[in-house]
Design an enzyme around this catalytic site. Structure first.
Site, PDB file in Angstrom:
ATOM      1  N   CYS A  36      48.632  41.174  20.593  1.00 30.62           N
ATOM      2  CA  CYS A  36      47.690  41.642  19.342  1.00 30.62           C
ATOM      3  C   CYS A  36      47.934  40.564  18.071  1.00 30.62           C
ATOM      4  O   CYS A  36      48.964  39.623  18.186  1.00 30.62           O
ATOM      5  CB  CYS A  36      48.368  43.127  18.932  1.00 30.62           C
ATOM      6  SG  CYS A  36      48.359  44.112  20.374  1.00 30.62           S
ATOM      7  N   ASP A 415      39.198  13.849 -13.130  1.00 32.14           N
ATOM      8  CA  ASP A 415      38.591  14.880 -13.268  1.00 32.14           C
ATOM      9  C   ASP A 415      38.333  15.489 -14.787  1.00 32.14           C
ATOM     10  O   ASP A 415      39.348  15.946 -15.329  1.00 32.14           O
ATOM     11  CB  ASP A 415      39.275  16.190 -12.325  1.00 32.14           C
ATOM     12  CG  ASP A 415      38.253  17.411 -12.204  1.00 32.14           C
ATOM     13  OD1 ASP A 415      37.453  17.552 -12.908  1.00 32.14           O
ATOM     14  OD2 ASP A 415      38.239  17.760 -10.965  1.00 32.14           O
TER      15      ASP A 415
END
Length: 443
Positions: A36, A415
């Site tokens: 599971c 940036d």
């Protein structure tokens, strides 16, 4: 099997049904013979009956079948494979992209630059399964999707999912899901979603939280290749066996994915590339926890947690668009029919552009494969190659590293958003999530 310390941690996660661990590991129950996801809603088993595996393939090799209730084979992928650039992570990304099905283990090893034996040994050591078993688990998942979401004859499903024979397909489906292909299709019809003829309707899971508005806003639309229609992002796909069109729309607990494919053999690759595009296998809890330690980022994270870094379905395309621009290039791509929208072409390949003498050194390197931007590429080597090309500065190199290579730590002090906040000096504290930090700074 996992180490004892991890087993104690994972047992607590299973008892708490903690969905944050879905995809990180798989829990098998010796008394039932099933495996599971940690968040399975079934009654938690006794701890002494639990066994833990680092991959679905390892659980299947140990003789466990997939739980019908929590469907562990459909859980989000492990963040490890997108955060790392080592051999195992690169191999997992390539296997997910279908390289083993197309080129076998020798082809996988060749792309990685290692021997077959080295690749097999390292995957077995970390994941408890070799590349063939991992690819087999993926084929089983692809088969289930085709069985449950299409009316394609089951014999055709077998080959579309990558199985060498119908018998192998039948045996694998029964072994993994404890149902025959016919039984799977009958069960699925009770809950089947409606979709246009020829379209596959899928749900792409992710780990919460997800800032969907910010994620989809990062997708710059190139007319003809991409479009927004009815609050849905649509684009063409250039896939190993043909073209495709995908429509992606966010929902609170999943991404609705509608795929139209020229060749069903491309299903698994198309899904993988869509998940990669939207960064759906990220671990937002881990990212946000680290970034909250920065006093500048803390209020931004609290305001809009779960930001992802959008990537690309085609690294070569993204690099060309970043460095060369798109201009009138779309018309050079292969035409694609789109009866329900305005998509017209897949973006032209580097080979096509090189033949037209467009894009200079970058396009030539992509065309002859001396520059590899694929999911199995070496991030350090690619950066060095790009930086050595004329006219490519640090910012586009890191932009390609972030969006095309998927490096979560891609960062450039050039940036504009970093310069605006004046945070270049403190960015080292954001490692290994600097790409996510700059996304929060963009507002």
């Amino acid at each position: 099997m996992l180490g004892r310390v991890d087993e104690e941690t994972y047992a607590r996660a299973v008892l708490a049904k903690d969905a944050r661990f879905d995809g990180w590991f798989y829990a098998a129950v010796t008394t039932t013979g099933i495996y599971c996801r940690p968040s399975c809603p079934a009654q938690p088993p006794k701890v002494e009956n639990l066994r833990f595996y680092p991959s679905a393939a390892a659980a299947q090799q140990a003789g466990f079948r997939a739980c019908r209730r929590c469907r562990p084979d459909a859980s989000p992928g492990s963040p490890h494979w997108n955060e790392r650039a080592d051999l195992v992570a690169r191999a997992m990304r390539l296997i997910a992209d279908g390289v083993v099905d197309r080129d076998g283990i020798p082809g996988l090893a060749a792309q990685l630059g290692y021997s077959v034996r080295q690749v097999q040994r390292q995957l077995q050591a970390e994941l408890g399964a070799g590349p063939l078993a991992i690819a087999r688990a993926q084929r089983a998942q692809t088969a289930r999707l085709l069985i449950e979401t299409t009316e394609v004859p089951l014999g055709d499903v077998a080959f579309a999912a990558g199985f060498a024979s119908v018998r192998t397909f039948n045996d694998t489906v029964r072994e993994v899901f404890a149902l025959t292909p016919s039984d799977l299709r009958v069960r699925a019809r009770r809950h089947q979603q409606s979709a246009a003829p020829g379209t596959l309707s899928l749900r792409l899971p992710f780990r919460q939280p997800l800032s969907a508005d910010n994620l989809f806003s990062q997708l710059d639309v190139l007319p003809g290749v991409e479009e927004w229609r009815d609050d849905t992002y649509r684009r063409t796909l250039d896939l190993p066996h043909g073209h495709g069109i995908v429509a992606l729309r966010p929902h609170p607990d999943h991404i609705d994915c509608r795929l139209t494919l020229a060749d069903l053999r491309d299903l698994a690759t198309a899904i993988t590339r869509c998940r990669w595009l939207l960064d759906l296998d990220a671990d937002p809890v881990a990212v946000d926890e680290l970034l909250r330690a920065d006093p500048v980022l803390q209020p931004l994270v609290d305001k809009d947690p779960g930001r992802r870094v959008a990537r690309t379905v085609c690294p070569d395309e993204f690099a060309v668009r970043t460095v060369v621009g798109s201009g009138e290039l779309v018309a050079q791509g292969t035409p694609v029919p789109d009866p329900v929208g305005g998509l017209t072409h897949v973006f032209p390949s580097a080979i096509t552009l090189a033949a037209l003498d467009i894009g200079g050194e970058l396009v030539r390197a992509l065309a002859d494969r001396s520059l590899d931007l694929g999911v199995g590429s070496d991030w350090v080597r690619v950066r060095a190659q790009l930086a050595a090309m004329p006219g490519i500065s640090a910012l586009p190199v890191e932009t390609i590293a972030k969006r095309a290579l998927g490096d979560p730590d891609a960062f450039s002090a050039d940036d504009p958003v970093v310069q605006r906040f004046g945070l270049a000096q403190q960015a080292s504290a954001w490692r290994p999530w600097r790409a996510y930090a700059t996304e929060y700074l963009r507002g």
